[in-house]
Each structure stands twice: as structure tokens, then as C-alpha cells.
Design an enzyme around this catalytic site. Sequence first.
Site: not given
Length: 203
Positions: A107, A133, A152, A177
Site C-alpha cells: 500500500s 531507509e 513487513q 540499537q
Amino acid sequence: MILSDADLLDRLETGDLVVEPLDDPELQIQPASIDVRLGKRFLEFQHANIPCIHPTDEREVEDYVTETVVEADEEFILHPGDFVLGTTKERVEIPRDLVAHVDGRSSLGRLAIVVHATAGLCDPGYRGQITLELSNLGTAPVALSPDMRISQLVFTELSSPAERPYGAERGSKYQDQRGPQASRIQGDAEFGGEQGGHGTGGE
């Protein structure tokens, strides 16, 4: 072998695979993937008036990015041509016999939003949030909201567990992290560092 929804539920219940907080399993666990949500922290890249960025110079990399925090009732506007680092809300722990692939949601892809440039892999043994990113390849700005399902994770079973999984033994740079992390390529062995590994939940 890609894990199905039944396999994912089994792994999550036994605790060797961790995706947390998984607030809505009915919604987030898909037939062969787990939807993860957008966090509220972003690293934006500045249009620096310098000839170039030297990836191995930590100071230049740090000076090139600024952090923006977007609260749950606000939006982050991703403009055409923009590239920012975001993060998943969820923290993951990947066992030694699995690898996770970070894919975009269809989507959002249809709105020209992509979630990774090259780093679409989370190594066996990785722990932490996942840096995204984010790019807008379209011609119109797109509003992104914290907590929206942004990407996902597809989990693939290895032929055998990794002998040297991601982590301290490998000198992995991004273990545990929290939030989006700028490049730490200067830590690579070929540049005089001691660290290695690769991927979104790698390197």
C-alpha cells in the site's frame, strides 16, 4: 523455507523469536510475514555546503544528520526526492537459525514510498530496533505517522544455525540499537576498524 503465520506464532510463543511490542497480533501477523510499525524518531540529512561526505570520517557523518522526533498525534512529511532514516517501533531478537528480510508494504509502495535502499537484511543473532531507509520516489509529499504499519518482516529458516551470529563476537556495530542510527562504516576492518557484519540489522 519461509515461515508461515503458524510458524511465526509458534516461534513467538516459545520466545526464541522476539518482536515487541506486538500490540495487535491479529492485525500484524500476516500469512508469511509480520507487519512492524513506524517509530517517532528520524534522522534527516542536511544539504551541506561541502564538496562531499567522507563515510569514514565520523565527525562529517554526524554533522550531516539531525534528529527529529515526531509525536504520536503528529506527522512526518516525506517530500519527493527526500531520504531519511527512520526506525521501527518494535524491537526484534532473531535466533541463530533465522534471517529476516525487511520489505515494504504494497500500500505504501503504491504511494512511491520505499523503506530500504540496500539494507534489507537482519542477520541471525541481531537484537534491537530496525533502522529504515525511507525514500519518496513519487512527485507528491506523503505524510507518515508514528505507529502506522510501515514495513513487513519475512523470516527464512537457515539450513543450519549460524556458527558466528551477529553480535559481540563479530564486533557488530549496530547490536542493541535504539532508534535510527547513522552510518558507522568507519568501524569496518578495511578502514582500520575492528567491526564487521552487514544489513539493516547487520553491520
